[in-house]
Design an enzyme around this catalytic site. Structure first.
Site, PDB file in Angstrom:
ATOM      1  N   GLU A  38       0.815  -1.210   0.000  1.00 29.04           N
ATOM      2  CA  GLU A  38       0.000   0.000   0.000  1.00 29.04           C
ATOM      3  C   GLU A  38       0.851   1.265   0.000  1.00 29.04           C
ATOM      4  O   GLU A  38       1.944   1.287   0.552  1.00 29.04           O
ATOM      5  CB  GLU A  38      -0.862   0.027   1.269  1.00 29.04           C
ATOM      6  CG  GLU A  38      -1.806  -1.136   1.343  1.00 29.04           C
ATOM      7  CD  GLU A  38      -2.544  -1.191   2.671  1.00 29.04           C
ATOM      8  OE1 GLU A  38      -3.113  -2.251   2.970  1.00 29.04           O
ATOM      9  OE2 GLU A  38      -2.542  -0.189   3.398  1.00 29.04           O
ATOM     10  N   CYS A  78       3.126   8.286   1.517  1.00 33.48           N
ATOM     11  CA  CYS A  78       3.610   7.286   2.475  1.00 33.48           C
ATOM     12  C   CYS A  78       3.780   5.971   1.708  1.00 33.48           C
ATOM     13  O   CYS A  78       2.830   5.501   1.079  1.00 33.48           O
ATOM     14  CB  CYS A  78       2.533   7.186   3.561  1.00 33.48           C
ATOM     15  SG  CYS A  78       2.768   5.855   4.703  1.00 33.48           S
ATOM     16  N   CYS A 101       5.209  -7.559   7.529  1.00 27.66           N
ATOM     17  CA  CYS A 101       6.263  -7.082   8.435  1.00 27.66           C
ATOM     18  C   CYS A 101       6.503  -8.137   9.504  1.00 27.66           C
ATOM     19  O   CYS A 101       5.557  -8.733  10.022  1.00 27.66           O
ATOM     20  CB  CYS A 101       5.849  -5.773   9.084  1.00 27.66           C
ATOM     21  SG  CYS A 101       7.108  -5.109  10.208  1.00 27.66           S
ATOM     22  N   CYS A 147       3.874  -5.612  15.594  1.00 22.12           N
ATOM     23  CA  CYS A 147       3.254  -4.726  16.603  1.00 22.12           C
ATOM     24  C   CYS A 147       1.757  -5.042  16.626  1.00 22.12           C
ATOM     25  O   CYS A 147       1.102  -5.055  15.569  1.00 22.12           O
ATOM     26  CB  CYS A 147       3.477  -3.269  16.235  1.00 22.12           C
ATOM     27  SG  CYS A 147       5.217  -2.866  16.002  1.00 22.12           S
ATOM     28  N   CYS A 178      -1.084  -2.973  14.763  1.00 23.36           N
ATOM     29  CA  CYS A 178      -0.813  -2.649  13.355  1.00 23.36           C
ATOM     30  C   CYS A 178      -1.325  -3.764  12.446  1.00 23.36           C
ATOM     31  O   CYS A 178      -1.012  -4.938  12.652  1.00 23.36           O
ATOM     32  CB  CYS A 178       0.696  -2.468  13.169  1.00 23.36           C
ATOM     33  SG  CYS A 178       1.205  -2.313  11.460  1.00 23.36           S
ATOM     34  N   CYS A 213      -1.768   1.528   8.415  1.00 27.12           N
ATOM     35  CA  CYS A 213      -0.830   0.779   7.590  1.00 27.12           C
ATOM     36  C   CYS A 213      -1.211  -0.693   7.479  1.00 27.12           C
ATOM     37  O   CYS A 213      -1.430  -1.367   8.460  1.00 27.12           O
ATOM     38  CB  CYS A 213       0.546   1.063   8.165  1.00 27.12           C
ATOM     39  SG  CYS A 213       1.660  -0.177   8.578  1.00 27.12           S
TER      40      CYS A 213
HETATM   41  N1  SAH Z   1       7.699  -0.144  10.512  1.00 31.43           N
HETATM   42  C1  SAH Z   1       7.978   1.230  10.605  1.00 31.43           C
HETATM   43  C2  SAH Z   1       7.353   2.056   9.499  1.00 31.43           C
HETATM   44  C3  SAH Z   1       5.990   1.634   9.064  1.00 31.43           C
HETATM   45  S1  SAH Z   1       4.723   1.756  10.298  1.00 31.43           S
HETATM   46  C4  SAH Z   1       7.589   1.775  11.971  1.00 31.43           C
HETATM   47  O1  SAH Z   1       6.926   1.076  12.717  1.00 31.43           O
HETATM   48  O2  SAH Z   1       7.982   2.892  12.248  1.00 31.43           O
HETATM   49  C5  SAH Z   1       4.479   3.517  10.221  1.00 31.43           C
HETATM   50  C6  SAH Z   1       3.723   4.109  11.376  1.00 31.43           C
HETATM   51  O3  SAH Z   1       2.346   3.689  11.365  1.00 31.43           O
HETATM   52  C7  SAH Z   1       4.307   3.703  12.708  1.00 31.43           C
HETATM   53  O4  SAH Z   1       4.601   4.814  13.530  1.00 31.43           O
HETATM   54  C8  SAH Z   1       3.212   2.851  13.262  1.00 31.43           C
HETATM   55  O5  SAH Z   1       3.262   2.834  14.612  1.00 31.43           O
HETATM   56  C9  SAH Z   1       1.953   3.495  12.689  1.00 31.43           C
HETATM   57  N2  SAH Z   1       0.764   2.648  12.803  1.00 31.43           N
HETATM   58  C10 SAH Z   1       0.656   1.327  12.607  1.00 31.43           C
HETATM   59  N3  SAH Z   1      -0.588   0.887  12.905  1.00 31.43           N
HETATM   60  C11 SAH Z   1      -1.311   1.970  13.295  1.00 31.43           C
HETATM   61  C12 SAH Z   1      -2.646   2.157  13.750  1.00 31.43           C
HETATM   62  N4  SAH Z   1      -3.487   1.144  13.882  1.00 31.43           N
HETATM   63  N5  SAH Z   1      -3.033   3.412  14.064  1.00 31.43           N
HETATM   64  C13 SAH Z   1      -2.170   4.467  13.949  1.00 31.43           C
HETATM   65  N6  SAH Z   1      -0.886   4.338  13.533  1.00 31.43           N
HETATM   66  C14 SAH Z   1      -0.445   3.101  13.221  1.00 31.43           C
HETATM   67 FE1  SF4 Z   2       5.889  -3.459  11.320  1.00 34.84          FE
HETATM   68 FE2  SF4 Z   2       3.538  -2.257  11.693  1.00 34.84          FE
HETATM   69 FE3  SF4 Z   2       5.250  -2.499  13.733  1.00 34.84          FE
HETATM   70 FE4  SF4 Z   2       5.815  -0.792  11.720  1.00 34.84          FE
HETATM   71  S1  SF4 Z   2       4.106  -0.649  13.148  1.00 34.84           S
HETATM   72  S2  SF4 Z   2       7.208  -2.276  12.702  1.00 34.84           S
HETATM   73  S3  SF4 Z   2       4.930  -1.946   9.989  1.00 34.84           S
HETATM   74  S4  SF4 Z   2       4.258  -4.193  12.633  1.00 34.84           S
END
Ligand code: SAH
Ligand code: SF4
Length: 452
Positions: free
Chosen positions: A115, A134, A141, A145, A148, A365
């Protein structure tokens, strides 16, 4: 190679299909100019052809070799045999926020879905119009997390330089058709950029090269969940790119849960590495803090965060969590976010509250790609939520996770990129992590408003 001519709000779009094999031809945007010149020479072409091909790739709106009418048919056919003009085979668009947010679901040649999100910010007062894209660095990944949607998908594969860059070319074509241009680029889509660092550095160089995409280096941001050897490798390069660190918690016990990579590189080691980047580059690091109601948004959390970042000159972006199906959590309320931000400002930190964009089209994301993958069974989702509730109670009580770091990241079995970055970083000392639980913190109990 198709791109829909009419963007739609509710198209079914590219459905997930079993991954097929990848097109073996390299994408032209990942080929270095010297290599392209050598290839054209091998094909018996005069030297000026390299400039013509470069112009077609970087300065024209052509979407395929067929459309590059500045080159003769035989040369176009020869190039098409050797190089892909575009590594994205199909793009589905969804619009939101009165068309100011455009979410693109891209299909790659092996059927993988990634995406990108294009956000338009109109000019306001002194501030000029901004168009921020973005982009994704991996399909899926490995970090996992729990808030996410990409983390829930798991790791599929790394993208190569061309697959990263071609997301930007697609957005550029759409922008140009509206008389706009790209002003900012952020690696905040799917994937952990510092776990695919060779390709991310390669793509960043292509995108900030004046003879190729030509974005100003200071307009490019790389976000990481805290891969310390990757941050150190970037520091050694000392670029003018902005580094963003996804923090989400200042205490190791809670961060172990929210960012599982923390079990490998604890929060103080991450902040120390980020400070090293700021010192080497003169660029202010920004910290991302996804705000989850009752979990990481309490006064004790904000105080721990203020202590952690005191005197660093860094900036914190507070982002309300976009809801995702498999978690029991909700985003913090605007009142809690304001109170959190106010306390951080009072402690002398720069703070921005980031408005969520594109919620109605699943702008968090990985959400669109997750929708297209097989729907997890309700029972599995319920079990996952229960587990998160139980582990968050332990985390709030200050207990460190006993689980290992995500597979491929643990000390015994580093992935290839980690092994390389760790080896490069080994010559420099890493700050000793502080593993003591935060003193004097009262566990505030499990998340207050989840669907437990
Ligand atoms: N993996 C990297 C970059 C991609 S994620 C990282 O984690 O920094 C990019 C951003 O999207 C991160 O700050 C992540 O915490 C945020 N993100 C992921 N899931 C989200 C959600 N459900 N609501 C808001 N932000 C989210
Ligand atoms: Fe991976 Fe999502 Fe965590 Fe970023 S926020 S490191 S994309 S699992």
């Amino acid at each position: 190679m198709t791109e829909p001519t009419v963007p739609s709000r509710a198209r079914s779009g590219p459905a997930a299909s079993p991954a097929s094999s990848r097109d073996p031809r390299p994408g032209v945007t990942g080929v270095e100019p010297t290599e392209l010149a050598a290839l054209l020479a091998e094909m018996g072409e005069p030297a000026f052809r390299a400039r013509q091909v470069g112009d077609a790739v970087w300065r024209s709106e052509a979407a395929s070799w067929d459309a590059v009418t500045t080159l003769g048919l035989p040369l176009r056919a020869g190039l098409a045999e050797r190089l892909q003009f575009d590594t994205v085979t199909e793009t589905d668009l969804r619009l939101a926020d009165d068309d100011a947010t455009e979410k693109a679901l891209h299909r790659l040649t092996d059927g993988r879905l990634v995406e990108s999100v294009l956000m338009h910010y109109p000019a306001r007062g002194e501030r000029r119009e901004r168009n921020t894209l973005c982009i994704s660095s991996q399909a899926g990944c490995a970090v996992g997390c729990p808030f996410c949607a990409t983390g829930e998908l798991g790791f599929e594969r790394d993208l190569d330089v061309a697959e990263i860059v071609d997301q930007v070319r697609h957005a550029r074509r759409r922008l140009v058709s509206r008389g706009r241009h790209l002003t900012n680029l952020v690696f905040m889509g799917m994937g952990e950029p510092l776990l695919n660092l060779d390709a991310v550095i390669g793509a960043a160089r292509v995108l900030t090269d004046a003879d190729r995409f030509g974005l100003g280096a200071r307009h490019l941001t790389i976000s990481t969940s805290g891969v310390v050897p990757g941050i150190e490798r970037l520091t050694a390069l000392s670029p003018q790119w902005t580094l963003a660190v996804s923090l989400h918690a200042a205490r190791d016990s809670l961060r172990d849960l929210l960012v599982p990579l923390n079990r490998r590189w604890p929060v103080r080691a991450v902040v120390a590495a980020a400070a090293g980047y700021a010192a080497a580059t003169g660029r202010r690091v920004s910290y991302e803090y996804v705000m989850i109601d009752g979990l990481n948004d309490t006064p004790a959390d904000v105080d721990a965060l203020a202590r952690l970042l005191a005197g660093s000159g860094s900036h914190v972006n507070c982002i309300p969590m976009n809801p995702v199906a498999h978690t029991p959590w909700q985003g913090s309320t605007p009142e809690r976010i304001d109170a959190f931000a106010g306390r951080l400002r009072a402690a002398g930190l720069g703070v921005t509250i980031r408005r969520n964009r594109g919620q109605e089209v699943g702008a968090a994301c990985g959400q669109l790609a997750a929708e297209k993958s097989a729907e997890p069974a309700a029972a599995a989702v319920a079990r996952r939520r229960e587990r998160l509730v139980a582990t968050s109670v332990a985390a709030l009580a200050g207990e460190r996770s006993q689980d290992p770091a995500p597979p491929g990241l643990s000390a015994g079995s580093p992935g290839p990129v980690i092994a390389r970055t760790a080896a490069r970083a080994a010559a420099r000392p890493i700050a000793r992590p502080d593993r003591r639980p935060a003193a004097g913190r009262q566990p505030p109990g499990p998340p207050r408003r989840g669907s437990r």
